[in-house]
Design a protein around this motif. Structure first.
Motif, PDB file in Angstrom:
ATOM      1  N   PHE A  85       0.848  -1.011   0.002  1.00  0.00           N
ATOM      2  CA  PHE A  85      -0.103  -0.043   0.105  1.00  0.00           C
ATOM      3  C   PHE A  85       0.934   1.212  -0.035  1.00  0.00           C
ATOM      4  CE2 PHE A  85      -3.531   2.564   1.032  1.00  0.00           C
ATOM      5  CZ  PHE A  85      -2.964   3.979   2.104  1.00  0.00           C
ATOM      6  N   VAL A  86       0.359   2.451  -0.619  1.00  0.00           N
ATOM      7  CA  VAL A  86       1.107   3.568  -0.779  1.00  0.00           C
ATOM      8  C   VAL A  86       0.330   4.674  -0.175  1.00  0.00           C
ATOM      9  CG1 VAL A  86       2.153   5.371  -2.099  1.00  0.00           C
ATOM     10  CG2 VAL A  86       2.534   2.868  -2.798  1.00  0.00           C
ATOM     11  N   ALA A  87      -1.052   4.761  -0.777  1.00  0.00           N
ATOM     12  CA  ALA A  87      -1.843   5.840  -0.487  1.00  0.00           C
ATOM     13  C   ALA A  87      -3.254   5.587  -0.789  1.00  0.00           C
ATOM     14  CB  ALA A  87      -1.376   7.223  -0.995  1.00  0.00           C
ATOM     15  N   ALA A  88      -4.285   6.237  -0.181  1.00  0.00           N
ATOM     16  CA  ALA A  88      -5.694   5.950  -0.640  1.00  0.00           C
ATOM     17  C   ALA A  88      -6.296   7.125  -0.215  1.00  0.00           C
ATOM     18  CB  ALA A  88      -6.299   4.615   0.069  1.00  0.00           C
ATOM     19  N   ILE A  89      -7.674   7.611  -0.988  1.00  0.00           N
ATOM     20  CA  ILE A  89      -8.377   8.562  -0.608  1.00  0.00           C
ATOM     21  C   ILE A  89      -9.751   8.322  -0.680  1.00  0.00           C
ATOM     22  CG2 ILE A  89      -8.190   9.159  -3.260  1.00  0.00           C
ATOM     23  CD1 ILE A  89      -8.021  12.241  -2.278  1.00  0.00           C
ATOM     24  N   SER A  90     -10.567   8.907   0.102  1.00  0.00           N
ATOM     25  CA  SER A  90     -12.090   8.590   0.071  1.00  0.00           C
ATOM     26  C   SER A  90     -12.699   9.018  -1.144  1.00  0.00           C
ATOM     27  CB  SER A  90     -12.567   9.396   1.527  1.00  0.00           C
ATOM     28  OG  SER A  90     -12.494  10.772   1.065  1.00  0.00           O
ATOM     29  N   ARG A  91     -13.901   8.682  -1.061  1.00  0.00           N
ATOM     30  CA  ARG A  91     -14.784   8.882  -2.186  1.00  0.00           C
ATOM     31  C   ARG A  91     -14.814  10.420  -2.644  1.00  0.00           C
ATOM     32  NH1 ARG A  91     -19.884   4.972  -1.197  1.00  0.00           N
ATOM     33  NH2 ARG A  91     -18.813   2.971  -1.521  1.00  0.00           N
ATOM     34  N   SER A  92     -14.856  11.252  -1.557  1.00  0.00           N
ATOM     35  CA  SER A  92     -15.171  12.480  -1.828  1.00  0.00           C
ATOM     36  C   SER A  92     -13.752  13.404  -1.848  1.00  0.00           C
ATOM     37  CB  SER A  92     -15.717  13.238  -0.449  1.00  0.00           C
ATOM     38  OG  SER A  92     -15.223  12.910   0.589  1.00  0.00           O
ATOM     39  N   GLY A  93     -13.016  12.719  -1.457  1.00  0.00           N
ATOM     40  CA  GLY A  93     -11.527  13.380  -1.566  1.00  0.00           C
ATOM     41  C   GLY A  93     -11.194  14.154  -0.274  1.00  0.00           C
ATOM     42  N   GLY A  94     -12.082  13.897   0.794  1.00  0.00           N
ATOM     43  CA  GLY A  94     -11.892  14.674   2.083  1.00  0.00           C
ATOM     44  C   GLY A  94     -10.776  14.026   2.988  1.00  0.00           C
ATOM     45  N   TYR A  95     -10.741  12.770   2.761  1.00  0.00           N
ATOM     46  CA  TYR A  95      -9.890  12.241   3.786  1.00  0.00           C
ATOM     47  C   TYR A  95      -8.671  11.158   2.889  1.00  0.00           C
ATOM     48  CZ  TYR A  95      -8.204   8.644   7.270  1.00  0.00           C
ATOM     49  OH  TYR A  95      -7.539   7.820   8.140  1.00  0.00           O
ATOM     50  N   SER A  96      -7.553  11.110   3.423  1.00  0.00           N
ATOM     51  CA  SER A  96      -6.384  10.341   2.915  1.00  0.00           C
ATOM     52  C   SER A  96      -5.837   9.614   3.792  1.00  0.00           C
ATOM     53  CB  SER A  96      -5.706  11.134   1.745  1.00  0.00           C
ATOM     54  OG  SER A  96      -5.040  12.047   2.541  1.00  0.00           O
ATOM     55  N   SER A  97      -4.952   8.564   3.400  1.00  0.00           N
ATOM     56  CA  SER A  97      -4.236   7.842   4.241  1.00  0.00           C
ATOM     57  C   SER A  97      -2.757   7.428   3.384  1.00  0.00           C
ATOM     58  CB  SER A  97      -4.883   6.576   4.649  1.00  0.00           C
ATOM     59  OG  SER A  97      -4.123   5.611   5.526  1.00  0.00           O
ATOM     60  N   TYR A  98      -1.702   7.528   4.374  1.00  0.00           N
ATOM     61  CA  TYR A  98      -0.522   7.017   3.491  1.00  0.00           C
ATOM     62  C   TYR A  98       0.321   5.970   4.158  1.00  0.00           C
ATOM     63  CZ  TYR A  98      -1.472  11.518   1.142  1.00  0.00           C
ATOM     64  OH  TYR A  98      -2.048  12.353   0.328  1.00  0.00           O
ATOM     65  N   ALA A  99       1.180   5.330   3.649  1.00  0.00           N
ATOM     66  CA  ALA A  99       2.159   4.284   4.131  1.00  0.00           C
ATOM     67  C   ALA A  99       3.239   5.557   4.943  1.00  0.00           C
ATOM     68  CB  ALA A  99       2.836   3.405   3.002  1.00  0.00           C
TER      69      ALA A  99
END
Length: 122
Positions: free
Chosen positions: A47-61
């Motif tokens: 996993f590198v990164a992900a973003i919510s459907r709206s773009g309001g939340y993201s997560s990173y390695a």
């Protein structure tokens, strides 16, 4: 079905930058959590990164936090990852992914792109 096509990979020197793009088609883009994974030679996909459907939340390695930024343009059906301060250990094939689940931090993809090579020279 969702089709994902990545672009923007290439060769860059240590400390350089690249922006990867992933164009989606087939279903309503805003219904999917989007993310990026990578796989280096001889290693498992991670996993590198992900973003919510709206773009309001993201997560990173942890390995890319502070250097990579994920974003999405729902009007353009596209997700991006801006990669700065690249290191040789970032060398990998980078895959775009889409998930129907709402999970961002623990994203489990349902669909994958074909991948794009990123090579960082020392």
């Amino acid at each position: 079905q969702v089709q994902l096509v990545e672009s923007g990979g290439g060769l860059v020197q240590t400390g350089g930058s690249l922006r990867l793009s992933c164009a989606a088609s087939g279903r309503t883009f805003s219904n999917y959590v989007m993310g990026w994974f990578r796989q280096a030679p001889g290693k498992e996909r991670e996993f590198v990164a992900a973003i919510s459907r709206s773009g309001g939340y993201s997560s990173y390695a942890d390995s890319v936090k502070g250097r990579f930024t994920i974003s999405r343009g729902n009007a353009k059906n596209t997700v991006y990852v801006q990669m700065n301060s690249l290191k040789p250990e970032d060398t990998a094939v980078y895959y775009c992914a889409a998930a129907e689940s709402l999970q961002v931090k623990l994203m489990v993809p349902d669909y994958w792109g074909q991948g794009t090579q990123v090579t960082v020279s020392s």
